[in-house]
Enzyme design. Structure first.
Site, PDB file in Angstrom:
ATOM      1  N   SER A  18      69.220  27.287   3.333  1.00 22.18           N
ATOM      2  CA  SER A  18      68.566  28.594   3.461  1.00 22.18           C
ATOM      3  C   SER A  18      69.365  29.688   2.769  1.00 22.18           C
ATOM      4  O   SER A  18      68.792  30.678   2.281  1.00 22.18           O
ATOM      5  CB  SER A  18      68.387  28.946   4.938  1.00 22.18           C
ATOM      6  OG  SER A  18      67.556  28.010   5.591  1.00 22.18           O
ATOM      7  N   TYR A  24      71.379  25.442   7.443  1.00 19.84           N
ATOM      8  CA  TYR A  24      71.642  26.837   7.105  1.00 19.84           C
ATOM      9  C   TYR A  24      72.118  26.971   5.654  1.00 19.84           C
ATOM     10  O   TYR A  24      71.765  27.911   4.942  1.00 19.84           O
ATOM     11  CB  TYR A  24      72.692  27.389   8.078  1.00 19.84           C
ATOM     12  CG  TYR A  24      72.798  28.897   8.145  1.00 19.84           C
ATOM     13  CD1 TYR A  24      72.015  29.736   7.351  1.00 19.84           C
ATOM     14  CD2 TYR A  24      73.692  29.487   9.027  1.00 19.84           C
ATOM     15  CE1 TYR A  24      72.115  31.114   7.426  1.00 19.84           C
ATOM     16  CE2 TYR A  24      73.802  30.874   9.117  1.00 19.84           C
ATOM     17  CZ  TYR A  24      73.012  31.681   8.317  1.00 19.84           C
ATOM     18  OH  TYR A  24      73.116  33.039   8.405  1.00 19.84           O
ATOM     19  N   GLN A  27      75.048  25.641  17.790  1.00 19.92           N
ATOM     20  CA  GLN A  27      74.861  25.339  19.212  1.00 19.92           C
ATOM     21  C   GLN A  27      75.956  25.887  20.108  1.00 19.92           C
ATOM     22  O   GLN A  27      75.697  26.250  21.258  1.00 19.92           O
ATOM     23  CB  GLN A  27      74.733  23.820  19.408  1.00 19.92           C
ATOM     24  CG  GLN A  27      73.510  23.226  18.718  1.00 19.92           C
ATOM     25  CD  GLN A  27      73.368  21.734  18.958  1.00 19.92           C
ATOM     26  OE1 GLN A  27      74.292  21.058  19.416  1.00 19.92           O
ATOM     27  NE2 GLN A  27      72.194  21.203  18.658  1.00 19.92           N
ATOM     28  N   ASP A  53      77.601  38.682   4.387  1.00 18.45           N
ATOM     29  CA  ASP A  53      77.135  38.663   5.771  1.00 18.45           C
ATOM     30  C   ASP A  53      77.794  37.536   6.561  1.00 18.45           C
ATOM     31  O   ASP A  53      77.695  37.488   7.784  1.00 18.45           O
ATOM     32  CB  ASP A  53      75.619  38.484   5.822  1.00 18.45           C
ATOM     33  CG  ASP A  53      74.877  39.758   5.457  1.00 18.45           C
ATOM     34  OD1 ASP A  53      75.536  40.797   5.271  1.00 18.45           O
ATOM     35  OD2 ASP A  53      73.638  39.709   5.358  1.00 18.45           O
ATOM     36  N   ASP A  97      66.347  16.750  15.768  1.00 16.12           N
ATOM     37  CA  ASP A  97      67.643  16.827  15.104  1.00 16.12           C
ATOM     38  C   ASP A  97      68.660  17.610  15.925  1.00 16.12           C
ATOM     39  O   ASP A  97      69.855  17.298  15.904  1.00 16.12           O
ATOM     40  CB  ASP A  97      67.486  17.462  13.724  1.00 16.12           C
ATOM     41  CG  ASP A  97      66.881  16.495  12.707  1.00 16.12           C
ATOM     42  OD1 ASP A  97      66.837  15.290  13.008  1.00 16.12           O
ATOM     43  OD2 ASP A  97      66.470  16.943  11.635  1.00 16.12           O
ATOM     44  N   GLY A  98      68.207  18.642  16.641  1.00 21.23           N
ATOM     45  CA  GLY A  98      69.135  19.408  17.475  1.00 21.23           C
ATOM     46  C   GLY A  98      69.781  18.549  18.535  1.00 21.23           C
ATOM     47  O   GLY A  98      70.993  18.653  18.790  1.00 21.23           O
TER      48      GLY A  98
END
Length: 294
Positions: free
Chosen positions: A198, A195, A252, A182, A78-79
């Protein structure tokens, strides 16, 4: 689906992936039998491929690769697919992902499926999923410092040792909140399983015309993720001085931010055209990757 007139295939390879060398050779041989040329990006290990396999692959610059190819095959995870989406940009060249990684939300095909999938593409037996992309711009004192597209997310976050930061957030010139957290994530539906997930954000079906704003570990627990239309324009202003804060695009690329920097995020004029099999079921993907029911 209308048949693609494929005369040239571009190849992008995950770095340091030895297994991809033999796969490229199989692709070159398959294409040669159909009068299709193959070209790889500038980082393609052309000499090593020729030495190890005997297959010749032309190496060209990224711009020539995306402009000159009728189809791009990505050998990676996926990256690599996310990087390909940003690189393809306005060319909107269709992309077929062959999964050498571990997740496979975007790279739908296995190595064994690659050649049958290409046969299906030539026959017009495929689906193109048009994925939303965002365009992010950073301005400091009225000067534009950075502009790029993202497929997954735009993230503002503090360093490990920094204190909580404040991010003034506007949507369509309407004040939303000054988030103390954050950090903050602006995510596309594609990026909702990254992300954003998460950080407690929702999973958004890929075809939804929506974007989600998700605070990262907010100081006030009532600050929850917010889903808005994808044509909204976001303006994020860093209001915390003397802290290490960074902007990251798709995890990235990025840059450090300073007090008063403005990050503008809006829907990109281009989409990522992802080739998928007709049989793909997104809920199967979620069950497998998120291990539902196990």
């Amino acid at each position: 689906m209308e048949k693609l007139n494929v005369r040239r295939i571009g190849v992008l390879v995950k770095p340091n992936q030895p297994e991809a060398l033999q796969t490229i050779c199989r692709l070159v041989e398959w294409c040669a039998g159909r009068g299709i040329s193959v070209a790889g990006g500038p980082r393609l290990q052309r000499e090593r491929i020729e030495a190890d396999t005997g297959c010749h692959v032309e190496s060209v610059g990224h711009e020539e690769l995306v402009r000159g190819a009728d189809l791009i095959v990505v050998l990676g995870g996926d990256g690599t697919m996310i990087g390909a989406a940003r690189m393809v940009g306005e060319a909107e060249t269709p992309v077929l992902g062959v999964n050498f990684g571990t997740l496979g939300y975007l790279a739908d095909f296995t190595v064994e499926d690659m050649l049958p999938a290409l046969e299906a593409v030539l026959a017009g037996d495929y689906t193109i999923d048009r994925r939303l992309m965002l365009a992010a711009t950073v301005a400091r004192g009225g000067e534009r410092l950075m502009h790029d597209r993202v497929l997954n997310d735009v993230v503002i976050s503090k360093s490990a040792l920094a204190r909580i930061i404040e991010i003034e957030t506007w949507v369509d010139r309407k004040f939303v909140n000054c988030f103390r957290a954050d950090g903050l994530i602006i995510s596309t539906p594609t990026g909702s399983t990254a992300y954003n997930l998460s950080a407690g954000g929702p999973v958004i079906y890929p075809s939804m015309e929506a974007v989600v704003i998700t605070p990262i570990c907010p100081h006030t627990l009532s600050n929850r993720p917010l889903v808005v239309p994808d044509d909204a324009e976001f303006e994020l202003v860093l209001k915390t001085p003397r802290e290490e804060v960074a902007l990251t695009l798709d995890g990235q690329v990025g840059m450090p931010l300073e007090y008063g920097d403005r990050v503008t995020v809006r829907k990109s004029r281009t989409v990522f055209r992802l080739i998928q099999p007709h049989t793909r079921n997104y809920f199967d993907v979620l069950r497998n990757k998120l291990k539902w029911g196990r």
